[in-house]
Scaffold this active site. Structure first.
Site, PDB file in Angstrom:
ATOM      1  N   CYS A  36       0.802  -1.228   0.000  1.00  0.00           N
ATOM      2  CA  CYS A  36       0.000   0.000   0.000  1.00  0.00           C
ATOM      3  C   CYS A  36       0.837   1.281   0.000  1.00  0.00           C
ATOM      4  O   CYS A  36       0.854   2.010  -0.992  1.00  0.00           O
ATOM      5  CB  CYS A  36      -0.933  -0.008   1.200  1.00  0.00           C
ATOM      6  SG  CYS A  36      -2.106  -1.377   1.152  1.00  0.00           S
TER       7      CYS A  36
HETATM    8  N1  LIG Z   1      -2.807  -5.720   2.052  1.00  0.00           N
HETATM    9  C1  LIG Z   1      -3.289  -4.651   2.665  1.00  0.00           C
HETATM   10  O1  LIG Z   1      -2.950  -4.372   3.812  1.00  0.00           O
HETATM   11  C2  LIG Z   1      -4.296  -3.754   1.978  1.00  0.00           C
HETATM   12  C3  LIG Z   1      -4.986  -2.831   2.777  1.00  0.00           C
HETATM   13  C4  LIG Z   1      -5.916  -1.991   2.166  1.00  0.00           C
HETATM   14  C5  LIG Z   1      -6.108  -2.058   0.792  1.00  0.00           C
HETATM   15  N2  LIG Z   1      -5.402  -2.956   0.038  1.00  0.00           N
HETATM   16  C6  LIG Z   1      -5.669  -2.982  -1.393  1.00  0.00           C
HETATM   17  O2  LIG Z   1      -6.475  -4.125  -1.682  1.00  0.00           O
HETATM   18  C7  LIG Z   1      -6.125  -4.670  -2.952  1.00  0.00           C
HETATM   19  C8  LIG Z   1      -5.716  -6.127  -2.783  1.00  0.00           C
HETATM   20  O3  LIG Z   1      -4.553  -6.190  -1.967  1.00  0.00           O
HETATM   21  P1  LIG Z   1      -4.063  -7.526  -1.285  1.00  0.00           P
HETATM   22  O4  LIG Z   1      -3.029  -7.133  -0.307  1.00  0.00           O
HETATM   23  O5  LIG Z   1      -5.218  -8.349  -0.840  1.00  0.00           O
HETATM   24  O6  LIG Z   1      -3.380  -8.247  -2.533  1.00  0.00           O
HETATM   25  P2  LIG Z   1      -2.967  -9.788  -2.625  1.00  0.00           P
HETATM   26  O7  LIG Z   1      -1.915  -9.880  -3.672  1.00  0.00           O
HETATM   27  O8  LIG Z   1      -2.695 -10.343  -1.251  1.00  0.00           O
HETATM   28  O9  LIG Z   1      -4.291 -10.514  -3.132  1.00  0.00           O
HETATM   29  C9  LIG Z   1      -4.837 -10.277  -4.390  1.00  0.00           C
HETATM   30  C10 LIG Z   1      -5.326 -11.607  -4.961  1.00  0.00           C
HETATM   31  O10 LIG Z   1      -5.949 -11.344  -6.223  1.00  0.00           O
HETATM   32  C11 LIG Z   1      -5.647 -12.426  -7.089  1.00  0.00           C
HETATM   33  N3  LIG Z   1      -5.856 -11.987  -8.467  1.00  0.00           N
HETATM   34  C12 LIG Z   1      -5.025 -11.279  -9.281  1.00  0.00           C
HETATM   35  N4  LIG Z   1      -5.608 -11.055 -10.462  1.00  0.00           N
HETATM   36  C13 LIG Z   1      -6.838 -11.629 -10.407  1.00  0.00           C
HETATM   37  C14 LIG Z   1      -7.913 -11.748 -11.332  1.00  0.00           C
HETATM   38  N5  LIG Z   1      -7.847 -11.214 -12.547  1.00  0.00           N
HETATM   39  N6  LIG Z   1      -9.016 -12.423 -10.943  1.00  0.00           N
HETATM   40  C15 LIG Z   1      -9.102 -12.978  -9.703  1.00  0.00           C
HETATM   41  N7  LIG Z   1      -8.111 -12.897  -8.791  1.00  0.00           N
HETATM   42  C16 LIG Z   1      -6.997 -12.232  -9.140  1.00  0.00           C
HETATM   43  C17 LIG Z   1      -4.238 -12.790  -6.745  1.00  0.00           C
HETATM   44  O11 LIG Z   1      -3.933 -14.117  -7.130  1.00  0.00           O
HETATM   45  C18 LIG Z   1      -4.221 -12.605  -5.219  1.00  0.00           C
HETATM   46  O12 LIG Z   1      -4.518 -13.811  -4.551  1.00  0.00           O
HETATM   47  C19 LIG Z   1      -5.020  -3.767  -3.501  1.00  0.00           C
HETATM   48  O13 LIG Z   1      -5.582  -2.778  -4.276  1.00  0.00           O
HETATM   49  C20 LIG Z   1      -4.433  -3.144  -2.242  1.00  0.00           C
HETATM   50  O14 LIG Z   1      -3.844  -1.885  -2.506  1.00  0.00           O
HETATM   51  C21 LIG Z   1      -4.515  -3.806   0.614  1.00  0.00           C
END
Ligand SMILES: NC(=O)c1ccc[n+]([C@@H]2O[C@H](COP(=O)([O-])OP(=O)(O)OC[C@H]3O[C@@H](n4cnc5c(N)ncnc54)[C@H](O)[C@@H]3O)[C@@H](O)[C@H]2O)c1
Length: 428
Positions: A264
């Site tokens: 993030c």
């Molecule tokens: N990790 C955090 O602390 C956090 C906090 C707030 C917001 N976010 C936001 O949330 C979003 C997700 O972050 P995250 O940390 O969960 O990421 P992550 O990488 O842990 O998880 C994302 C998942 O999406 C899957 N994926 C990718 N492309 C895909 C598709 N086309 N169809 C289906 N699945 C698909 C991936 O395989 C992965 O398992 C991002 O935008 C991030 O900025 C993250």
């Protein structure tokens, strides 16, 4: 919506740090969840009842086996009432927004989208993404956003590893394309959040998330810059931060550290900086904060070299134990971790590296495995505290005999706490 009312069918796309906890919360609230991920190995693990997200113990997942259906097939989403998208929003190599995961999930969802469904984007992104990028993709289905299906944006505020605020107790901001979209999304999240905060548009909700993360990024950069100055002036920055934190108003404390990591803070601000250029604006606070935070691992590597110099040792051939390699305490997430940059910089200078991290069993890119704390300390010329997991025995580190370089202000805490008991600074 309560359990006693209707059990909805909820799809969650992207089962990572954000999506998996969401899927579990909705299932625990009594809903039927279809969790979708393109990563077949994650789907396989979840089907076997094995969680790969620290905040979700496998037992919690297994207890919900009959309520969470995990799949790689978008067709399985055709039956749900609402779909939440939580796919990654990284940067390209040129540090520009990489919407590819969002585009491919939106395009795949369009193929199965049904009239009356609600789609909510949770991935962090620049203002306008929901309306200008996601809506047209979904409309490839022949359905109209805001008319034949509902569309909203709701930023995710999860902080992996944190236990004092959960999805339920953290207010959830929601912005809908139309008033009807907003109402649907508010109803959806009311099932799992105690407080839902409606805002007037998806753009407000998108910008809210960026403001929150940029606020943290800029303040962390400020305190990191101060840490470097304090180091030169031989002033203990940690004691300064603790003392400033006693002011009951007008100050919010942030902790200096080895740089910024995770998916993030090092990434999200650049989504806005990129978008701002379209409006002839340079977001200078964002760029400057990025520069200061990106410079921290270089400063840290220099500090380690100086600690060795004090022992008349060069970096080359010295044994350096890195304590904590993930980007934050309590999780094994290595994305953008400053520890990896510090290790690369020291390895380039010929250091012999070892590491201890109870959350990261191996670092394939360095050909290293985590070793027990006593093992790495026994061999080390210098021990470097980079990330302080809850089980790190700091007193053990201090008493082991190796020089200690501490980038988290935990060494000598016993003594410091006796001198100046004060509030803990906010995590940064
Ligand atoms: N990790 C955090 O602390 C956090 C906090 C707030 C917001 N976010 C936001 O949330 C979003 C997700 O972050 P995250 O940390 O969960 O990421 P992550 O990488 O842990 O998880 C994302 C998942 O999406 C899957 N994926 C990718 N492309 C895909 C598709 N086309 N169809 C289906 N699945 C698909 C991936 O395989 C992965 O398992 C991002 O935008 C991030 O900025 C993250």
């Amino acid at each position: 919506m309560t359990k006693a009312q209707t059990a909805a069918r909820i799809g969650v796309v992207g089962l990572g740090y954000v999506g998996l906890p969401l899927a579990v919360e909705f299932a625990e609230a009594g809903h039927h969840v279809v969790g979708l991920d393109v990563d077949a190995s994650k789907v396989k693990a979840l089907r076997a009842g094995t969680s790969y997200v620290e905040d979700i113990p496998s037992e919690r997942l297994r207890a919900l086996a009959d309520r969470i259906h995990v799949t790689t097939r978008y067709a399985d989403l055709a039956q749900v009432d609402a779909v939440i998208i939580a796919v990654p929003t990284p940067l390209t190599e040129n540090r520009e927004p990489d919407l590819q995961p969002l585009i491919s999930s939106g395009a795949a969802l369009a193929g199965v989208l049904q009239e009356g469904q609600l789609v909510v984007l949770e991935s962090t992104t620049y203002p306008g993404t929901t309306r200008d990028r996601l809506a047209p993709l979904l409309e490839e289905s022949g359905l109209r956003a805001g008319r034949s299906f509902n569309l909203a944006f709701s930023p995710e505020r999860i902080d992996p590893g944190r236990t004092d605020y959960t999805l339920r107790t953290t207010p959830k901001v929601v912005g809908g394309l139309t008033p009807a979209c907003l109402k649907r999304a508010v109803d959806l999240y009311s099932a799992v959040c105690d407080e839902v905060v409606p805002v007037s548009t998806p753009e407000i909700a998108e910008m809210t998330k960026l403001l929150e993360n940029i606020f943290r990024t800029v303040n962390i950069a400020l305190v990191n810059e101060l840490a470097m100055l304090c180091d030169r002036m031989q002033i203990d920055v940690w004691e300064v931060v603790r003392a400033a934190a006693t002011k009951p108003y007008g100050f919010m404390s942030f902790s200096p550290g080895p740089g910024m990591g995770g998916h993030c803070l090092p990434v999200d601000p650049f989504y806005l900086a990129w978008k701002a250029r379209e409006y002839d604006m340079q977001t200078e606070f964002i760029e400057l904060a990025g520069e200061v935070n990106a410079a921290m691992p270089y400063y840290c590597a220099d500090k380690v070299a100086k600690a060795l110099n004090d022992q008349a040792k060069p970096v080359r051939g010295s044994r350096i134990a890195i304590l904590g390699v993930s980007y934050k305490a309590g999780v094994g997430d290595l994305r953008e971790s400053p520890a990896l940059k510090i290790m690369s910089l020291l390895a380039e200078q010929g250091a012999e590296l070892s590491y201890h991290d109870s959350f990261v069993p191996e670092l394939t890119r360095f050909g290293l495995e985590s070793r027990p704390l006593d093992d790495v300390l026994q061999d080390a010329d210098v021990a470097v505290i980079v990330t302080v997991h809850p089980d790190l025995d700091v007193e053990r580190v201090e008493s082991a005999g190796a020089a200690v370089v501490d980038f988290r202000g935990v060494a000598g805490q016993g003594r410091a706490a006796k001198r100046a008991p004060a509030k803990q600074p906010a995590r940064g």
